[in-house]
Write a protein that holds these residues in place. Sequence first.
Motif, PDB file in Angstrom:
ATOM      1  N   PHE A 104      59.664  21.875  77.367  1.00  0.00           N
ATOM      2  CA  PHE A 104      59.900  23.111  78.115  1.00  0.00           C
ATOM      3  C   PHE A 104      61.181  23.816  77.696  1.00  0.00           C
ATOM      4  CE2 PHE A 104      56.315  22.980  80.611  1.00  0.00           C
ATOM      5  CZ  PHE A 104      56.091  21.701  81.096  1.00  0.00           C
ATOM      6  N   TRP A 123      61.607  26.142  75.708  1.00  0.00           N
ATOM      7  CA  TRP A 123      61.493  27.588  75.538  1.00  0.00           C
ATOM      8  C   TRP A 123      61.552  28.315  76.884  1.00  0.00           C
ATOM      9  CZ3 TRP A 123      57.359  28.712  78.432  1.00  0.00           C
ATOM     10  CH2 TRP A 123      56.404  27.707  78.573  1.00  0.00           C
ATOM     11  N   SER A 124      61.515  27.565  77.994  1.00  0.00           N
ATOM     12  CA  SER A 124      61.489  28.287  79.257  1.00  0.00           C
ATOM     13  C   SER A 124      62.868  28.725  79.701  1.00  0.00           C
ATOM     14  CB  SER A 124      60.853  27.418  80.334  1.00  0.00           C
ATOM     15  OG  SER A 124      61.658  26.291  80.544  1.00  0.00           O
ATOM     16  N   ALA A 125      63.904  28.081  79.224  1.00  0.00           N
ATOM     17  CA  ALA A 125      65.252  28.496  79.597  1.00  0.00           C
ATOM     18  C   ALA A 125      66.181  28.235  78.435  1.00  0.00           C
ATOM     19  CB  ALA A 125      65.729  27.735  80.830  1.00  0.00           C
ATOM     20  N   ASP A 126      66.853  29.285  77.973  1.00  0.00           N
ATOM     21  CA  ASP A 126      67.774  29.078  76.859  1.00  0.00           C
ATOM     22  C   ASP A 126      69.167  28.774  77.395  1.00  0.00           C
ATOM     23  OD1 ASP A 126      68.494  32.551  76.021  1.00  0.00           O
ATOM     24  OD2 ASP A 126      68.400  31.472  77.922  1.00  0.00           O
ATOM     25  N   ILE A 174      71.783  30.541  77.869  1.00  0.00           N
ATOM     26  CA  ILE A 174      72.304  31.465  78.881  1.00  0.00           C
ATOM     27  C   ILE A 174      71.714  31.123  80.246  1.00  0.00           C
ATOM     28  CG2 ILE A 174      72.508  33.871  79.554  1.00  0.00           C
ATOM     29  CD1 ILE A 174      72.316  34.670  76.715  1.00  0.00           C
ATOM     30  N   ALA A 175      70.407  30.802  80.269  1.00  0.00           N
ATOM     31  CA  ALA A 175      69.783  30.447  81.539  1.00  0.00           C
ATOM     32  C   ALA A 175      70.364  29.150  82.077  1.00  0.00           C
ATOM     33  CB  ALA A 175      68.276  30.328  81.358  1.00  0.00           C
ATOM     34  N   ALA A 234      75.053  31.373  69.124  1.00  0.00           N
ATOM     35  CA  ALA A 234      73.778  32.044  68.896  1.00  0.00           C
ATOM     36  C   ALA A 234      73.834  32.906  67.643  1.00  0.00           C
ATOM     37  CB  ALA A 234      73.419  32.907  70.102  1.00  0.00           C
ATOM     38  N   GLY A 278      71.257  31.930  65.067  1.00  0.00           N
ATOM     39  CA  GLY A 278      70.165  32.887  65.110  1.00  0.00           C
ATOM     40  C   GLY A 278      69.242  32.738  66.293  1.00  0.00           C
ATOM     41  N   SER A 279      69.679  32.003  67.321  1.00  0.00           N
ATOM     42  CA  SER A 279      68.825  31.848  68.489  1.00  0.00           C
ATOM     43  C   SER A 279      69.664  31.374  69.653  1.00  0.00           C
ATOM     44  CB  SER A 279      67.737  30.825  68.189  1.00  0.00           C
ATOM     45  OG  SER A 279      67.177  30.348  69.390  1.00  0.00           O
ATOM     46  N   THR A 280      69.233  31.688  70.889  1.00  0.00           N
ATOM     47  CA  THR A 280      69.951  31.125  72.036  1.00  0.00           C
ATOM     48  C   THR A 280      69.239  29.897  72.586  1.00  0.00           C
ATOM     49  OG1 THR A 280      68.833  32.740  73.413  1.00  0.00           O
ATOM     50  CG2 THR A 280      71.111  33.199  72.844  1.00  0.00           C
ATOM     51  N   GLN A 281      68.109  29.547  71.982  1.00  0.00           N
ATOM     52  CA  GLN A 281      67.336  28.384  72.437  1.00  0.00           C
ATOM     53  C   GLN A 281      68.080  27.127  72.047  1.00  0.00           C
ATOM     54  OE1 GLN A 281      65.045  28.481  74.701  1.00  0.00           O
ATOM     55  NE2 GLN A 281      63.707  29.692  73.406  1.00  0.00           N
TER      56      GLN A 281
END
Lengths: 318, 220, 667
Positions: free
Chosen positions: A95, A97-100, A102-103, A153, A157-160
């Motif tokens: 899961f 991908w449901s919250a990176d 920042i989340a 990030a 290149g991503s916040t995930q």
Amino acid sequence: MNGLLDLAVQGAQMLLVLALAPLLTGFVRKVKARLLRRRGPSLLQPYRDLARLMGKEVVLADSASWLFRVIPYLIFAATWVAAALVPTFRTGLLFSWSADLIAIIALLGSARFFLALAGMDVGTSFGGIGSSREVMIASLAEPAMIMIVFTLALIAGSTQLSSIAEFMLSPAVGLRVSLGLALVGLIIVAVAENGRIPVDNPTTHLELTMVHEAMILEYSGRHLALIELASSIKLILYVSLIACLFAPWGLAPSGAGAVALATGVSAYIAKLAVGGFLLAVFETSIAKMRVFRVPELLGAALMLGLLGTLLRFVSGSF
Amino acid sequence: MSGIQFDIAHLLAGSLVLMSFLELYQDRLYALLNVYAAHAFVLAASVAWQAFIQDAPHLYVTAAIALGFKAIVIPVALHRMIVRLGIHREIEKVVGVGPAMLAGMGLVALSMVVMLRVTPDADPLAREDLAFALAVVLLGLLMMVTRRNAVSQVVGFMSLENGLVLAATGAKGMPLVVEISVAFSILIAFIVIGIFLFRIRERFDTVDVQALDRFRGERR
Amino acid sequence: MTLTIILAGVAVLLALAPLAVTIRDPRTATDVVYGISFIVSAVGLAAALVQLLSAAPPLTLALPIGVPWLGAHLRLDALSAFFLVVVDLGALGASLFALGYGRHETAPGRVLPFYPAFLAAMTLVVLADDAFTFLLSWEFMSLTSWALVMSHHRVPDNVRAGYVYLIMASFGTLALLLGFGLLAGPDGFYTFAQMRAAHPSAAIGALALMLALVGAGSKAGIVPLHVWLPLAHPAAPSHVSALMSGVMTKVAVYGFIRIVFDLAGGPAWWWSIVVLALAGVTTVMGVLYALMQHDLKRLLAYHTVENIGIIFIGLGLALAFKSYGMVFAAALAFTAALLHVFNHSLFKSLLFFGAGAVLTATGERDMEHLGGLIHRMPKTAFVFLVGCAAISALPPLNGFVSEWLTFQAILLSPQLPSWGLKILVPATGALLALSAALAAAFFVKAYGVTFLGRPRTRAAEAATETDSYSLAAMLLLAFLCLLAGVLPGLFIDALAPVSTALVGVHMPEQSGGQWLSIVPVAASRSSYDGLLVFLFMVISGTLAAVAIHRLATARLRRAPAWDCGYPDASPATQYTATSFAQPIRRVFGTTVFYAREHVDMPPPGDTRAARFTVELHDLIWEAIYAPLAAGIGYVADRLNRLQFLTIRQFLTLVFVTLVLLLLVLAL
């Protein structure tokens, strides 16, 4: 089959974090005691403390509301969900991908929001002092954390979080300046958010030096057990975060077999031990800061994050 | 030049900027001297690395001078001076830490913009190191401008000079003789300043620059 | 068809205004006015939603009323439809709330006629398709809201608020007038369709941007033109405050978007620098002003300024991306700004309704006189908590989604080639993060001091729960906040036609995402699933509750507060709003507001009380407005002498002017 394995790994991760959190707290206390030439409590003492608290009756202040009773569950839920999304022994959680990232920070922010409300609920001056100081620290620690997330990030290149961890494992990462700045900033923010020396003293009994302890002063019994467990989970979350971002060796890639997973788990436990030891040494070797010097420290962390982001904006090779 | 060499050079130059920020943050004199020693140490490491990747052995001597004089001799000497003079060991600031840090950020941004716009065709490693070096120079100046204590102003001046050395080593082909003369001139300037400080101390009982201005008959 | 329905609704509202004056019984008048407004807003909302979601082509209508050679042009395109949804949803909530709240109104005759006129004016601004209709409706909107601000005119603060509001509104309209004049050009092309086709030059476009920023920006609340907002918004009755903060500021944002994105031609690269710089300052200054507030409604008004700053950050980024042709990034930034427009109108209205409920129940707006209301007004406390959590950008509510999207837009910005933007965008990102953290801090203060703790005055002790209409309105908005946070993909897809119309493309389709997650750029880059986060929190909370129920004892007893062994029965010992803000005031206030604390301790033996004074300066007021007002006063005083001339001197003036004009004509 693959989906089932992924689900099992995600579930194992959540339970692992929950189970190891009090152990990490106990380990840090033990090392601090040893450094001070004391024997210190046993490593399993936090578990015993939690069990003892669960068996005790809750003493609720007359002026406490329904919110006061619900808040420990909210704090625990938010912190546990955030911790479940940080890769500990394997990247590519089901899961993720449901919250990176920042989340995840925002989830910790909501836990802190409710904790500060709990401090205000009973209507005593100690709760107020804890809440007002906590939000002052948070007003600088959270932006610092977000700038650090931006730096990471922009490099990865991503916040995930899983993607960032995989990027850190790959050879493309290099030894960047902005990563160094982000590391220093993240350590300062982690110390501040977990209420460790030099920002706050987790073992203090003097009211005027309390921040976190002052907010939970009126809690007892099972509520206090939940809140203590939530703060242990927050500590393990930050240590895992630093480990997966800056010391990712041993992390099993997604879809790995049992051997890689076992290596991942043992590497993770080793990283927790090292992190706990370093934290204990750090806490023992410096003194707690005056409350109004903490914003300067966190301001420095914010500047480091901002500098890292600025460097990444300015050129791709920083 | 391969990626990792780039990155280590940048890391060392960035650490020098970080040390300058750390100097701005200090408010105790002994801690400031320790940070300055670390500043000089990082400079020595950076110069040594440049010597390694540029294949220029004379830069090793520069690094050794930086390590020997600036990281060891000068901080120890300043430490002794502070003890002898009995200077109060807290650094009075004109602006607080927060605004100073913000100003420092602005200066770093400014040096990035200036250096990277003015040199679009130069070697990428050299231009980015030059940008860092300019940032260190500006931060040294900021320290001199925002501190009342004369010893801290001397330290600001020396970190400024460190920035210049970083710039010089970043651009290939600086001869050793320049470095020796620069180092000696700094040493002399330092001795002169020290003598003046002694004289001033005997007369006026303080080395707080604002107090000195009062005796010069200037009103601010 | 939809346009005619909406216009029919406007006509009904305009007819309602004089009707409200004729009805004698205030109770009946309240019910009639707010009830009909509710129905009309609901119909308008449905019509606007149909237009927006069906992505129908724009509808136009030309009426022969108004200026003789022009008439009145009205147009319902995607942008108008979206803002109409915002207006009507706000009006719906406010009317429903006012059905209960309006019963406590002491001067209904001063509120009821202007309320439907205000709603009608806002609708017309959004529908206007030529400069005259726009400006006429804009002024009508200002005038009716001014009348509503002045409805309690015996309170001296309200009179000053109305005065400042009138001046700033006139100034804003002047700027917009000049802007439209520039865009209309020397041939007088006043309809928007003609302006679009005219392709103004770069200089005209730049001037139009500046004037739009001043004109629409002052109505929205951009620093330094925000000074009227914290005075006027609290002065009006609470449902009108909600409309002014939640809806009228958005109508101003609509004006800005219409002029800058639609009419002023392609953006130049430096436009975004101006907008971003102002927006960043607005965000941080708005939230720092809230630091010193202990009036509940004024605190909410300053937070409106902060959120307008967030919206303009998104718009500035969209301008930057659009000017460099990076259309997908522009779509992301633009959608983030519009989503925040929608979200803010929801939770700001909710919070103002809560403040209105508190005001009705206790008669107090000052937080320092409240406390412990959670025991006496539990349902209001619950919905107010949802509003506080939403505005503090806590997942899984809606405030977090628009902020997250804005952060994602900032993370796309390194590709922008301009050096100014490369330095400005990270700084703006830091300011945005700082303001988000400070907003959460101040809402802990607002909620904690007002609702939690112990009651500080008799009024707070005697509070009762609000009536069911007000609660229904607040529950509706709270539910929408949760919905927009948990299913953001639906709302992003609904905004696609607006984005396509103004930026060229829209964000990728969100409805196909896994478990209804949103993916703003690409799945490998970032994604967020509000529904899953919400479900996870519910599941882990329930698991914890179940585990505790099984493993722990259920015993509980009430006792006096522990308070470290020194309990004090007096509620004066608990933290007040000023004391809660003290650490943050020490950190930020010393530079931003010249905050200084003085303690006056009497010497030993003297029995008088010690005195603690906090001194704060509003630097913007002291640096800009006070000197300006003083200057104008000085000039006015000097010109006053013209009143007392003799007849001969008056005739001399007339003679000299005539001669000068003839000279000009001759040359």
